[in-house]
Design an enzyme around this catalytic site. Structure first.
Site, mmCIF file in Angstrom:
data_model
loop_
_atom_site.group_PDB
_atom_site.id
_atom_site.type_symbol
_atom_site.label_atom_id
_atom_site.label_comp_id
_atom_site.label_asym_id
_atom_site.label_seq_id
_atom_site.Cartn_x
_atom_site.Cartn_y
_atom_site.Cartn_z
ATOM 1 N N HIS A 57 0.874 -1.178 0.000
ATOM 2 C CA HIS A 57 0.000 0.000 0.000
ATOM 3 C C HIS A 57 0.916 1.233 0.000
ATOM 4 C CE1 HIS A 57 -2.752 2.969 1.842
ATOM 5 N NE2 HIS A 57 -3.751 2.171 1.543
ATOM 6 N N ASP A 95 2.957 -4.681 8.035
ATOM 7 C CA ASP A 95 1.780 -3.830 7.874
ATOM 8 C C ASP A 95 0.559 -4.747 7.966
ATOM 9 O OD1 ASP A 95 -0.426 -2.504 6.920
ATOM 10 O OD2 ASP A 95 0.510 -1.795 5.065
ATOM 11 N N GLN A 122 -4.689 -4.624 6.792
ATOM 12 C CA GLN A 122 -5.727 -5.437 6.187
ATOM 13 C C GLN A 122 -5.917 -6.753 6.931
ATOM 14 O OE1 GLN A 122 -7.678 -4.183 3.932
ATOM 15 N NE2 GLN A 122 -8.862 -6.053 4.165
ATOM 16 N N LYS A 181 -10.234 -0.452 10.601
ATOM 17 C CA LYS A 181 -10.382 -1.633 9.755
ATOM 18 C C LYS A 181 -10.705 -2.863 10.595
ATOM 19 C CE LYS A 181 -7.289 -0.136 6.008
ATOM 20 N NZ LYS A 181 -8.136 0.581 5.078
ATOM 21 N N CYS A 232 -4.861 2.576 -3.512
ATOM 22 C CA CYS A 232 -3.615 3.062 -2.901
ATOM 23 C C CYS A 232 -2.469 2.085 -3.127
ATOM 24 C CB CYS A 232 -3.773 3.363 -1.420
ATOM 25 S SG CYS A 232 -4.819 4.768 -1.094
#
Lengths: 142, 406
Positions: free
Chosen positions: B123, B200, B203, B226, B364
Protein backbone atom coordinates in the site's frame (compact mmCIF):
# COMPACT_ATOMS: atom_id res chain seq x y z
CA UNK A 1 -31.61 10.89 -10.76
CA UNK A 2 -31.16 7.23 -11.52
CA UNK A 3 -27.85 5.79 -12.68
CA UNK A 4 -29.63 4.44 -15.74
CA UNK A 5 -30.09 8.07 -16.73
CA UNK A 6 -26.37 8.66 -16.12
CA UNK A 7 -25.56 5.90 -18.62
CA UNK A 8 -27.87 7.14 -21.36
CA UNK A 9 -27.80 5.57 -24.80
CA UNK A 10 -25.95 8.55 -26.30
CA UNK A 11 -23.18 8.18 -23.71
CA UNK A 12 -22.96 4.42 -24.22
CA UNK A 13 -22.77 4.75 -27.99
CA UNK A 14 -20.11 7.49 -27.85
CA UNK A 15 -18.16 5.23 -25.47
CA UNK A 16 -18.43 2.32 -27.85
CA UNK A 17 -17.71 4.27 -31.03
CA UNK A 18 -16.07 7.54 -30.11
CA UNK A 19 -16.00 10.29 -32.74
CA UNK A 20 -12.74 11.88 -33.88
CA UNK A 21 -10.74 9.19 -32.10
CA UNK A 22 -7.07 8.63 -32.92
CA UNK A 23 -3.89 10.54 -33.60
CA UNK A 24 -3.95 12.63 -36.80
CA UNK A 25 -0.92 12.81 -39.08
CA UNK A 26 -0.56 16.53 -38.58
CA UNK A 27 -1.71 18.94 -35.91
CA UNK A 28 -0.72 22.38 -34.67
CA UNK A 29 -1.62 22.11 -30.98
CA UNK A 30 -1.78 19.27 -28.46
CA UNK A 31 -1.95 18.38 -24.80
CA UNK A 32 -2.00 15.34 -22.49
CA UNK A 33 -4.44 14.91 -19.61
CA UNK A 34 -3.95 12.29 -16.90
CA UNK A 35 -5.89 11.60 -13.74
CA UNK A 36 -3.65 9.34 -11.67
CA UNK A 37 -6.49 8.67 -9.23
CA UNK A 38 -8.53 6.68 -11.74
CA UNK A 39 -6.13 6.16 -14.63
CA UNK A 40 -8.09 8.25 -17.14
CA UNK A 41 -5.49 9.24 -19.74
CA UNK A 42 -6.23 11.31 -22.84
CA UNK A 43 -4.44 13.21 -25.58
CA UNK A 44 -6.01 16.05 -27.56
CA UNK A 45 -4.69 17.04 -31.01
CA UNK A 46 -5.86 20.24 -32.72
CA UNK A 47 -5.36 21.96 -36.01
CA UNK A 48 -5.92 25.66 -35.47
CA UNK A 49 -5.86 27.86 -38.59
CA UNK A 50 -6.73 31.56 -38.70
CA UNK A 51 -7.97 31.35 -35.12
CA UNK A 52 -10.42 28.58 -36.07
CA UNK A 53 -10.27 24.99 -34.71
CA UNK A 54 -10.32 23.21 -38.06
CA UNK A 55 -9.76 19.72 -36.70
CA UNK A 56 -9.98 17.98 -33.32
CA UNK A 57 -8.86 14.49 -32.45
CA UNK A 58 -8.51 12.68 -29.17
CA UNK A 59 -7.10 9.35 -28.09
CA UNK A 60 -6.60 7.54 -24.82
CA UNK A 61 -8.24 5.35 -22.25
CA UNK A 62 -10.77 5.89 -19.51
CA UNK A 63 -14.24 5.18 -18.23
CA UNK A 64 -17.40 5.50 -20.35
CA UNK A 65 -18.24 8.94 -18.95
CA UNK A 66 -14.79 10.33 -19.75
CA UNK A 67 -14.65 8.85 -23.23
CA UNK A 68 -18.17 9.94 -24.18
CA UNK A 69 -17.51 13.42 -22.83
CA UNK A 70 -14.33 13.71 -24.92
CA UNK A 71 -16.10 12.43 -28.02
CA UNK A 72 -19.03 14.86 -27.61
CA UNK A 73 -16.61 17.70 -26.97
CA UNK A 74 -14.65 17.11 -30.19
CA UNK A 75 -17.91 17.26 -32.15
CA UNK A 76 -19.02 20.49 -30.51
CA UNK A 77 -15.74 22.39 -30.83
CA UNK A 78 -14.90 21.58 -34.44
CA UNK A 79 -14.98 24.68 -36.67
CA UNK A 80 -15.40 27.02 -33.71
CA UNK A 81 -13.16 30.04 -33.23
CA UNK A 82 -10.79 29.88 -30.29
CA UNK A 83 -12.97 32.45 -28.46
CA UNK A 84 -16.15 30.45 -29.09
CA UNK A 85 -14.42 27.29 -27.89
CA UNK A 86 -13.17 29.02 -24.75
CA UNK A 87 -16.68 30.18 -24.01
CA UNK A 88 -18.18 26.68 -24.46
CA UNK A 89 -15.43 25.15 -22.31
CA UNK A 90 -16.11 27.71 -19.59
CA UNK A 91 -19.86 27.07 -19.71
CA UNK A 92 -19.34 23.32 -19.41
CA UNK A 93 -16.81 23.69 -16.63
CA UNK A 94 -18.92 26.16 -14.64
CA UNK A 95 -21.96 23.92 -14.94
CA UNK A 96 -20.08 20.82 -13.80
CA UNK A 97 -18.05 22.30 -10.98
CA UNK A 98 -20.09 25.32 -9.83
CA UNK A 99 -23.59 24.23 -10.89
CA UNK A 100 -23.94 27.52 -12.77
CA UNK A 101 -26.16 27.88 -15.86
CA UNK A 102 -27.27 24.84 -17.84
CA UNK A 103 -26.07 22.78 -20.78
CA UNK A 104 -29.20 23.06 -22.93
CA UNK A 105 -27.74 25.73 -25.17
CA UNK A 106 -24.73 23.48 -25.83
CA UNK A 107 -26.89 20.93 -27.68
CA UNK A 108 -25.94 17.27 -27.52
CA UNK A 109 -23.48 17.86 -24.69
CA UNK A 110 -26.47 18.24 -22.38
CA UNK A 111 -26.69 14.43 -22.10
CA UNK A 112 -23.80 14.83 -19.67
CA UNK A 113 -25.74 17.12 -17.34
CA UNK A 114 -26.67 14.24 -15.02
CA UNK A 115 -23.01 13.60 -14.18
CA UNK A 116 -23.06 16.70 -11.98
CA UNK A 117 -25.19 14.79 -9.45
CA UNK A 118 -22.37 12.28 -8.94
CA UNK A 119 -19.52 14.23 -7.32
CA UNK A 120 -17.13 11.28 -7.64
CA UNK A 121 -17.64 11.26 -11.40
CA UNK A 122 -17.43 14.97 -12.28
CA UNK A 123 -13.68 14.68 -12.93
CA UNK A 124 -14.41 11.90 -15.45
CA UNK A 125 -16.56 14.31 -17.46
CA UNK A 126 -14.20 17.28 -17.22
CA UNK A 127 -10.77 15.74 -17.84
CA UNK A 128 -10.89 16.04 -21.63
CA UNK A 129 -12.19 19.60 -21.37
CA UNK A 130 -9.29 20.65 -19.15
CA UNK A 131 -6.96 18.97 -21.61
CA UNK A 132 -8.65 20.81 -24.50
CA UNK A 133 -8.09 24.17 -22.81
CA UNK A 134 -4.45 23.30 -22.34
CA UNK A 135 -4.14 22.11 -25.95
CA UNK A 136 -5.52 25.40 -27.31
CA UNK A 137 -2.75 27.17 -25.39
CA UNK A 138 0.00 24.75 -26.45
CA UNK A 139 1.31 25.03 -30.02
CA UNK A 140 3.52 22.19 -31.25
CA UNK A 141 7.08 23.29 -30.65
CA UNK A 142 9.10 23.68 -33.84
CA UNK B 1 -21.48 -19.75 10.47
CA UNK B 2 -24.95 -20.64 11.74
CA UNK B 3 -27.59 -18.51 10.02
CA UNK B 4 -29.18 -17.53 13.35
CA UNK B 5 -25.85 -16.32 14.67
CA UNK B 6 -25.24 -14.44 11.43
CA UNK B 7 -28.66 -12.76 11.65
CA UNK B 8 -27.91 -11.81 15.25
CA UNK B 9 -24.50 -10.39 14.27
CA UNK B 10 -26.06 -8.33 11.48
CA UNK B 11 -28.37 -6.74 14.03
CA UNK B 12 -25.27 -5.36 15.78
CA UNK B 13 -24.65 -3.16 12.72
CA UNK B 14 -27.60 -0.75 12.31
CA UNK B 15 -26.17 0.59 9.03
CA UNK B 16 -27.03 -2.77 7.41
CA UNK B 17 -30.70 -1.83 7.68
CA UNK B 18 -30.27 1.23 5.46
CA UNK B 19 -31.33 1.37 1.84
CA UNK B 20 -29.11 2.79 -0.88
CA UNK B 21 -30.84 3.90 -4.10
CA UNK B 22 -33.90 1.91 -3.04
CA UNK B 23 -32.03 -1.35 -2.37
CA UNK B 24 -30.90 -2.87 0.93
CA UNK B 25 -27.21 -2.07 1.38
CA UNK B 26 -24.68 -4.70 0.30
CA UNK B 27 -21.47 -3.50 1.91
CA UNK B 28 -18.44 -4.99 0.16
CA UNK B 29 -15.94 -2.23 0.88
CA UNK B 30 -14.57 -3.65 4.11
CA UNK B 31 -10.96 -3.32 3.02
CA UNK B 32 -11.42 0.47 2.96
CA UNK B 33 -13.10 0.54 6.34
CA UNK B 34 -15.25 -1.90 8.24
CA UNK B 35 -18.69 -1.07 9.57
CA UNK B 36 -18.99 -0.25 13.27
CA UNK B 37 -21.14 -2.28 15.66
CA UNK B 38 -23.42 -0.46 18.08
CA UNK B 39 -21.35 -1.89 20.95
CA UNK B 40 -18.29 0.11 19.84
CA UNK B 41 -20.25 3.31 19.19
CA UNK B 42 -21.92 3.01 22.60
CA UNK B 43 -18.51 2.73 24.26
CA UNK B 44 -17.29 5.80 22.38
CA UNK B 45 -20.34 7.79 23.35
CA UNK B 46 -20.28 6.55 26.97
CA UNK B 47 -16.81 8.03 27.35
CA UNK B 48 -17.86 11.42 26.01
CA UNK B 49 -21.22 11.46 27.84
CA UNK B 50 -20.26 10.17 31.27
CA UNK B 51 -16.50 9.70 31.53
CA UNK B 52 -14.89 12.69 29.79
CA UNK B 53 -11.58 13.50 31.32
CA UNK B 54 -7.95 13.80 30.33
CA UNK B 55 -5.68 10.91 31.22
CA UNK B 56 -2.47 10.60 33.27
CA UNK B 57 -1.50 12.69 36.29
CA UNK B 58 -5.07 13.68 37.21
CA UNK B 59 -5.86 12.99 40.84
CA UNK B 60 -9.62 13.26 40.48
CA UNK B 61 -11.84 10.23 40.00
CA UNK B 62 -12.76 10.78 36.33
CA UNK B 63 -9.15 11.23 35.27
CA UNK B 64 -8.03 8.10 37.08
CA UNK B 65 -10.94 6.16 35.61
CA UNK B 66 -10.19 7.34 32.04
CA UNK B 67 -6.50 6.50 32.57
CA UNK B 68 -7.39 2.99 33.68
CA UNK B 69 -9.70 2.36 30.73
CA UNK B 70 -7.17 3.83 28.29
CA UNK B 71 -4.23 1.84 29.66
CA UNK B 72 -6.25 -1.39 29.72
CA UNK B 73 -6.36 -1.27 25.92
CA UNK B 74 -2.59 -1.84 25.75
CA UNK B 75 -3.22 -5.21 27.36
CA UNK B 76 -6.15 -5.94 25.07
CA UNK B 77 -3.87 -5.28 22.08
CA UNK B 78 -1.18 -7.49 23.63
CA UNK B 79 -3.63 -10.37 24.08
CA UNK B 80 -5.18 -9.90 20.64
CA UNK B 81 -1.73 -10.18 19.02
CA UNK B 82 -0.58 -12.95 21.40
CA UNK B 83 2.27 -10.82 22.64
CA UNK B 84 3.94 -10.55 26.02
CA UNK B 85 6.19 -8.16 27.93
CA UNK B 86 8.78 -8.33 25.12
CA UNK B 87 6.58 -5.91 23.14
CA UNK B 88 4.94 -2.57 23.88
CA UNK B 89 1.78 -0.94 22.52
CA UNK B 90 2.13 2.57 21.14
CA UNK B 91 -1.03 4.36 20.12
CA UNK B 92 -0.86 6.22 16.81
CA UNK B 93 -3.29 7.87 14.39
CA UNK B 94 -3.46 4.69 12.32
CA UNK B 95 -1.34 2.27 10.32
CA UNK B 96 0.02 5.15 8.25
CA UNK B 97 0.95 7.04 11.43
CA UNK B 98 2.67 3.95 12.83
CA UNK B 99 4.75 3.26 9.70
CA UNK B 100 5.70 6.91 9.37
CA UNK B 101 6.78 6.92 13.00
CA UNK B 102 9.09 3.94 12.40
CA UNK B 103 10.41 5.52 9.19
CA UNK B 104 11.21 8.73 11.06
CA UNK B 105 12.40 7.36 14.40
CA UNK B 106 14.05 4.03 13.51
CA UNK B 107 14.94 5.67 10.19
CA UNK B 108 16.91 8.39 11.97
CA UNK B 109 19.33 5.68 13.15
CA UNK B 110 20.13 4.62 9.57
CA UNK B 111 23.08 5.90 7.61
CA UNK B 112 23.60 6.82 3.99
CA UNK B 113 23.72 3.65 1.88
CA UNK B 114 21.73 1.54 4.36
CA UNK B 115 18.88 -0.42 2.79
CA UNK B 116 15.19 -0.97 3.46
CA UNK B 117 13.33 -3.72 1.62
CA UNK B 118 9.61 -3.51 0.81
CA UNK B 119 7.55 -5.47 -1.72
CA UNK B 120 5.81 -4.81 -5.00
CA UNK B 121 2.36 -5.28 -3.44
CA UNK B 122 2.63 -2.62 -0.73
CA UNK B 123 0.00 0.00 0.00
CA UNK B 124 1.26 3.55 -0.57
CA UNK B 125 1.55 3.93 3.21
CA UNK B 126 4.34 1.34 3.21
CA UNK B 127 6.10 2.91 0.20
CA UNK B 128 6.03 6.68 0.54
CA UNK B 129 7.41 6.95 4.14
CA UNK B 130 10.48 4.97 2.98
CA UNK B 131 10.88 7.11 -0.14
CA UNK B 132 10.82 10.15 2.12
CA UNK B 133 13.48 8.52 4.31
CA UNK B 134 15.49 7.75 1.18
CA UNK B 135 15.40 11.41 0.21
CA UNK B 136 16.26 12.52 3.76
CA UNK B 137 19.05 10.07 4.58
CA UNK B 138 20.18 8.74 1.18
CA UNK B 139 19.20 5.19 2.05
CA UNK B 140 18.49 2.63 -0.68
CA UNK B 141 14.92 1.36 -1.11
CA UNK B 142 14.68 -2.13 -2.59
CA UNK B 143 11.52 -3.82 -3.86
CA UNK B 144 10.89 -7.57 -3.65
CA UNK B 145 8.97 -8.86 -6.67
CA UNK B 146 5.77 -10.87 -6.92
CA UNK B 147 4.60 -13.22 -9.65
CA UNK B 148 1.56 -12.89 -11.94
CA UNK B 149 -0.66 -14.53 -9.28
CA UNK B 150 0.33 -11.86 -6.78
CA UNK B 151 2.55 -14.22 -4.76
CA UNK B 152 5.66 -12.74 -3.16
CA UNK B 153 8.93 -14.06 -4.60
CA UNK B 154 10.79 -15.10 -1.44
CA UNK B 155 13.95 -16.03 -3.32
CA UNK B 156 14.08 -12.58 -4.81
CA UNK B 157 13.46 -11.04 -1.40
CA UNK B 158 16.36 -13.06 0.03
CA UNK B 159 18.62 -12.08 -2.88
CA UNK B 160 18.07 -8.39 -2.12
CA UNK B 161 19.50 -8.67 1.39
CA UNK B 162 23.04 -7.41 1.93
CA UNK B 163 25.11 -6.36 4.94
CA UNK B 164 23.61 -2.90 4.52
CA UNK B 165 19.98 -4.05 4.90
CA UNK B 166 18.51 -2.58 8.08
CA UNK B 167 14.78 -3.33 7.82
CA UNK B 168 12.30 -5.46 5.88
CA UNK B 169 8.81 -3.91 5.76
CA UNK B 170 6.06 -6.02 4.18
CA UNK B 171 2.29 -6.28 4.25
CA UNK B 172 0.68 -9.27 5.94
CA UNK B 173 -2.36 -9.21 3.62
CA UNK B 174 -2.47 -7.22 0.37
CA UNK B 175 -5.44 -4.84 0.32
CA UNK B 176 -5.44 -4.77 -3.49
CA UNK B 177 -4.99 -8.51 -4.21
CA UNK B 178 -5.95 -10.38 -1.06
CA UNK B 179 -2.61 -12.23 -0.96
CA UNK B 180 -1.60 -13.52 2.47
CA UNK B 181 2.17 -13.28 2.71
CA UNK B 182 4.22 -15.97 4.46
CA UNK B 183 5.23 -13.79 7.39
CA UNK B 184 6.92 -16.72 9.15
CA UNK B 185 9.28 -17.25 6.21
CA UNK B 186 9.89 -13.52 5.70
CA UNK B 187 10.88 -13.15 9.36
CA UNK B 188 13.04 -16.27 9.19
CA UNK B 189 14.93 -14.93 6.17
CA UNK B 190 15.39 -11.47 7.72
CA UNK B 191 16.29 -12.69 11.20
CA UNK B 192 18.92 -15.06 9.83
CA UNK B 193 20.77 -11.85 8.92
CA UNK B 194 19.71 -10.06 12.14
CA UNK B 195 17.40 -7.70 10.27
CA UNK B 196 14.20 -6.57 12.02
CA UNK B 197 10.85 -6.89 10.26
CA UNK B 198 7.92 -4.48 10.15
CA UNK B 199 4.57 -6.02 9.25
CA UNK B 200 1.78 -3.83 7.87
CA UNK B 201 -1.27 -5.55 9.34
CA UNK B 202 -3.84 -2.93 8.32
CA UNK B 203 -5.73 -5.44 6.19
CA UNK B 204 -4.90 -8.57 8.17
CA UNK B 205 -5.95 -7.37 11.60
CA UNK B 206 -9.66 -8.20 11.30
CA UNK B 207 -9.24 -11.36 9.25
CA UNK B 208 -6.23 -13.39 10.40
CA UNK B 209 -5.15 -14.62 13.84
CA UNK B 210 -1.79 -12.97 14.43
CA UNK B 211 0.69 -14.48 16.86
CA UNK B 212 3.61 -12.08 17.21
CA UNK B 213 5.35 -14.44 19.63
CA UNK B 214 5.28 -17.39 17.27
CA UNK B 215 6.14 -15.23 14.25
CA UNK B 216 8.66 -13.16 16.20
CA UNK B 217 7.57 -9.93 14.49
CA UNK B 218 9.59 -6.86 15.49
CA UNK B 219 7.15 -4.09 14.50
CA UNK B 220 3.51 -4.51 13.57
CA UNK B 221 1.15 -1.70 12.58
CA UNK B 222 -2.64 -1.59 12.27
CA UNK B 223 -5.68 0.72 12.36
CA UNK B 224 -8.75 0.56 14.58
CA UNK B 225 -11.14 1.49 11.77
CA UNK B 226 -10.38 -1.63 9.75
CA UNK B 227 -11.35 -3.77 12.77
CA UNK B 228 -14.77 -2.29 13.60
CA UNK B 229 -13.32 0.57 15.67
CA UNK B 230 -13.24 4.33 15.09
CA UNK B 231 -11.14 6.17 12.51
CA UNK B 232 -8.11 8.16 13.61
CA UNK B 233 -6.63 5.54 15.96
CA UNK B 234 -4.06 2.87 15.35
CA UNK B 235 -1.28 0.91 16.98
CA UNK B 236 2.39 0.23 16.58
CA UNK B 237 3.14 -2.91 18.57
CA UNK B 238 6.90 -3.25 18.77
CA UNK B 239 9.72 -4.93 20.61
CA UNK B 240 10.77 -2.83 23.60
CA UNK B 241 14.41 -3.61 22.90
CA UNK B 242 14.13 -1.76 19.56
CA UNK B 243 11.95 1.03 20.92
CA UNK B 244 14.49 1.75 23.69
CA UNK B 245 17.01 2.79 21.03
CA UNK B 246 14.59 4.94 19.07
CA UNK B 247 14.25 8.71 19.55
CA UNK B 248 10.87 10.39 20.02
CA UNK B 249 9.54 12.28 16.99
CA UNK B 250 6.92 14.54 18.60
CA UNK B 251 7.81 16.60 21.64
CA UNK B 252 5.27 17.94 24.11
CA UNK B 253 3.21 16.98 27.12
CA UNK B 254 3.01 13.43 28.43
CA UNK B 255 6.20 12.34 26.66
CA UNK B 256 8.46 13.90 29.28
CA UNK B 257 9.61 13.02 32.78
CA UNK B 258 10.81 16.55 33.55
CA UNK B 259 11.25 19.76 31.60
CA UNK B 260 13.76 22.49 32.41
CA UNK B 261 15.00 25.06 29.95
CA UNK B 262 18.51 23.68 30.09
CA UNK B 263 17.53 20.02 29.94
CA UNK B 264 14.46 17.88 29.40
CA UNK B 265 14.31 14.26 30.45
CA UNK B 266 12.03 12.04 28.35
CA UNK B 267 9.44 9.72 29.79
CA UNK B 268 9.77 5.95 29.53
CA UNK B 269 8.31 3.94 26.65
CA UNK B 270 5.55 3.86 25.45
CA UNK B 271 4.74 7.37 26.80
CA UNK B 272 7.87 8.86 25.24
CA UNK B 273 6.29 8.30 21.82
CA UNK B 274 2.81 9.62 22.67
CA UNK B 275 3.14 13.39 22.97
CA UNK B 276 -0.03 15.38 23.58
CA UNK B 277 -3.54 14.31 24.52
CA UNK B 278 -4.33 11.21 22.47
CA UNK B 279 -7.70 10.13 21.07
CA UNK B 280 -8.77 8.78 24.47
CA UNK B 281 -12.31 7.81 23.49
CA UNK B 282 -11.02 6.31 20.24
CA UNK B 283 -8.48 4.12 22.02
CA UNK B 284 -11.08 2.96 24.56
CA UNK B 285 -13.44 2.18 21.65
CA UNK B 286 -10.62 0.20 19.98
CA UNK B 287 -10.58 -1.88 23.15
CA UNK B 288 -14.32 -2.39 22.76
CA UNK B 289 -13.80 -3.45 19.12
CA UNK B 290 -11.27 -6.06 20.26
CA UNK B 291 -13.77 -7.33 22.87
CA UNK B 292 -16.43 -7.48 20.17
CA UNK B 293 -14.23 -9.53 17.81
CA UNK B 294 -13.31 -11.85 20.67
CA UNK B 295 -17.00 -12.34 21.50
CA UNK B 296 -17.50 -13.82 18.02
CA UNK B 297 -14.10 -15.48 17.91
CA UNK B 298 -11.47 -14.68 15.28
CA UNK B 299 -11.16 -18.40 14.46
CA UNK B 300 -14.89 -18.53 13.63
CA UNK B 301 -14.53 -15.35 11.57
CA UNK B 302 -11.59 -16.78 9.61
CA UNK B 303 -13.47 -19.97 8.88
CA UNK B 304 -16.64 -18.22 7.72
CA UNK B 305 -14.83 -15.61 5.64
CA UNK B 306 -12.81 -18.34 3.94
CA UNK B 307 -16.06 -20.03 2.96
CA UNK B 308 -17.48 -16.72 1.66
CA UNK B 309 -14.29 -15.95 -0.28
CA UNK B 310 -14.36 -19.35 -1.97
CA UNK B 311 -18.05 -18.97 -2.77
CA UNK B 312 -17.48 -15.49 -4.21
CA UNK B 313 -14.40 -16.49 -6.21
CA UNK B 314 -16.28 -19.47 -7.66
CA UNK B 315 -19.37 -17.39 -8.55
CA UNK B 316 -17.34 -14.56 -10.08
CA UNK B 317 -15.15 -16.89 -12.12
CA UNK B 318 -18.32 -18.25 -13.77
CA UNK B 319 -18.99 -14.77 -15.23
CA UNK B 320 -17.84 -14.33 -18.82
CA UNK B 321 -15.32 -11.58 -19.61
CA UNK B 322 -14.40 -11.24 -15.95
CA UNK B 323 -10.84 -11.71 -14.72
CA UNK B 324 -9.93 -11.99 -11.05
CA UNK B 325 -6.74 -10.03 -10.32
CA UNK B 326 -4.77 -11.71 -7.53
CA UNK B 327 -4.96 -15.50 -7.61
CA UNK B 328 -2.58 -16.53 -4.86
CA UNK B 329 -3.48 -19.93 -3.37
CA UNK B 330 -3.30 -18.22 0.02
CA UNK B 331 -5.88 -15.42 0.06
CA UNK B 332 -8.24 -13.67 2.43
CA UNK B 333 -11.19 -11.30 2.28
CA UNK B 334 -10.48 -9.53 -1.05
CA UNK B 335 -11.65 -10.22 -4.61
CA UNK B 336 -10.27 -7.71 -7.12
CA UNK B 337 -11.48 -8.05 -10.69
CA UNK B 338 -11.69 -6.40 -14.09
CA UNK B 339 -14.40 -6.70 -16.75
CA UNK B 340 -13.39 -6.71 -20.41
CA UNK B 341 -14.13 -3.36 -22.05
CA UNK B 342 -15.76 -1.79 -18.99
CA UNK B 343 -13.87 0.67 -16.81
CA UNK B 344 -14.02 -0.07 -13.04
CA UNK B 345 -15.49 3.38 -12.32
CA UNK B 346 -18.46 2.60 -14.54
CA UNK B 347 -18.78 -0.77 -12.77
CA UNK B 348 -18.70 0.95 -9.37
CA UNK B 349 -21.31 3.58 -10.29
CA UNK B 350 -23.69 1.01 -11.74
CA UNK B 351 -23.29 -1.40 -8.79
CA UNK B 352 -24.00 1.57 -6.51
CA UNK B 353 -27.26 2.11 -8.36
CA UNK B 354 -28.22 -1.37 -7.10
CA UNK B 355 -27.20 -0.59 -3.51
CA UNK B 356 -23.87 -2.46 -3.73
CA UNK B 357 -20.85 -0.69 -2.25
CA UNK B 358 -17.51 -1.76 -3.76
CA UNK B 359 -14.30 0.17 -4.25
CA UNK B 360 -12.91 1.03 -7.67
CA UNK B 361 -9.53 2.47 -8.45
CA UNK B 362 -5.94 1.62 -7.62
CA UNK B 363 -6.63 0.96 -3.91
CA UNK B 364 -3.62 3.06 -2.90
CA UNK B 365 -1.41 0.47 -4.58
CA UNK B 366 -0.49 2.03 -7.92
CA UNK B 367 2.61 -0.17 -8.39
CA UNK B 368 0.30 -3.22 -8.20
CA UNK B 369 -1.88 -1.81 -10.99
CA UNK B 370 1.23 -1.04 -13.03
CA UNK B 371 2.45 -4.62 -12.56
CA UNK B 372 -0.82 -6.04 -13.92
CA UNK B 373 -0.90 -3.30 -16.64
CA UNK B 374 -4.38 -2.13 -15.65
CA UNK B 375 -5.45 1.38 -14.60
CA UNK B 376 -7.71 0.15 -11.83
CA UNK B 377 -9.77 -2.75 -10.54
CA UNK B 378 -13.15 -3.23 -8.93
CA UNK B 379 -12.65 -4.66 -5.46
CA UNK B 380 -15.19 -6.54 -3.39
CA UNK B 381 -13.93 -7.06 0.15
CA UNK B 382 -15.83 -9.07 2.72
CA UNK B 383 -16.32 -9.20 6.45
CA UNK B 384 -18.10 -11.64 8.78
CA UNK B 385 -21.45 -9.81 8.53
CA UNK B 386 -21.59 -10.41 4.76
CA UNK B 387 -23.72 -13.26 3.44
CA UNK B 388 -23.89 -15.48 0.40
CA UNK B 389 -26.90 -13.37 -0.59
CA UNK B 390 -24.54 -10.37 -0.72
CA UNK B 391 -22.31 -12.29 -3.12
CA UNK B 392 -25.33 -13.30 -5.23
CA UNK B 393 -26.43 -9.65 -5.38
CA UNK B 394 -22.91 -8.72 -6.50
CA UNK B 395 -23.02 -11.34 -9.25
CA UNK B 396 -26.44 -10.09 -10.42
CA UNK B 397 -25.06 -6.55 -10.30
CA UNK B 398 -22.08 -7.43 -12.49
CA UNK B 399 -24.37 -9.14 -15.03
CA UNK B 400 -26.50 -5.98 -15.02
CA UNK B 401 -23.41 -3.82 -15.68
CA UNK B 402 -22.43 -6.07 -18.57
CA UNK B 403 -25.96 -5.85 -20.01
CA UNK B 404 -25.76 -2.04 -20.03
CA UNK B 405 -22.49 -2.12 -21.96
CA UNK B 406 -23.47 -4.87 -24.39
Amino acid sequence: MNQNELYQQVILSHNKSPKNFGKPESFTHWAEGFNPLCGDHYFIYLTIEDNVIKNVFFEGEGCAISKASASLMTESLKNKTVEEADSIIKKFHDYMTLSEGDLKELGKISVLSGVKDYPARIKCATISWHTMKQAIETPVSE
Amino acid sequence: MDSNILAKIREDFPILETEINGYPLVYLDNAATTLKPKYVIDRLSKHYLYETSNIHRGVHFLSQQATTYFEEVRDKVKNYLHGNSTWETIFTKGTTGAINFVAQSFGSLLESGDEVIISQMEHHSNIVPWQMLRDRKSIVLKVAQMDERGVLDLEHLESLITEKTKLVSITYLSNALGTINPVDKIVEIAHSKNIPVLIDAAQAIAHITIDVKKLDIDFIAFSAHKMFGPTGVGVLYAKKQLLEKMPPIDGGGDMIASVRFDKTIYNTIPYRFEAGTPDIAGVIALGAAIDYINSIGLKNIEEYEHELLQYGTQKLSEIKNLRVVGTSPDKSSVISFVLNGIHPHDVGSLLDSKGIAVRTGHHCAQPVMEFFKIPATTRASISFYNTKTDIDRLVDGILYVQSIFE
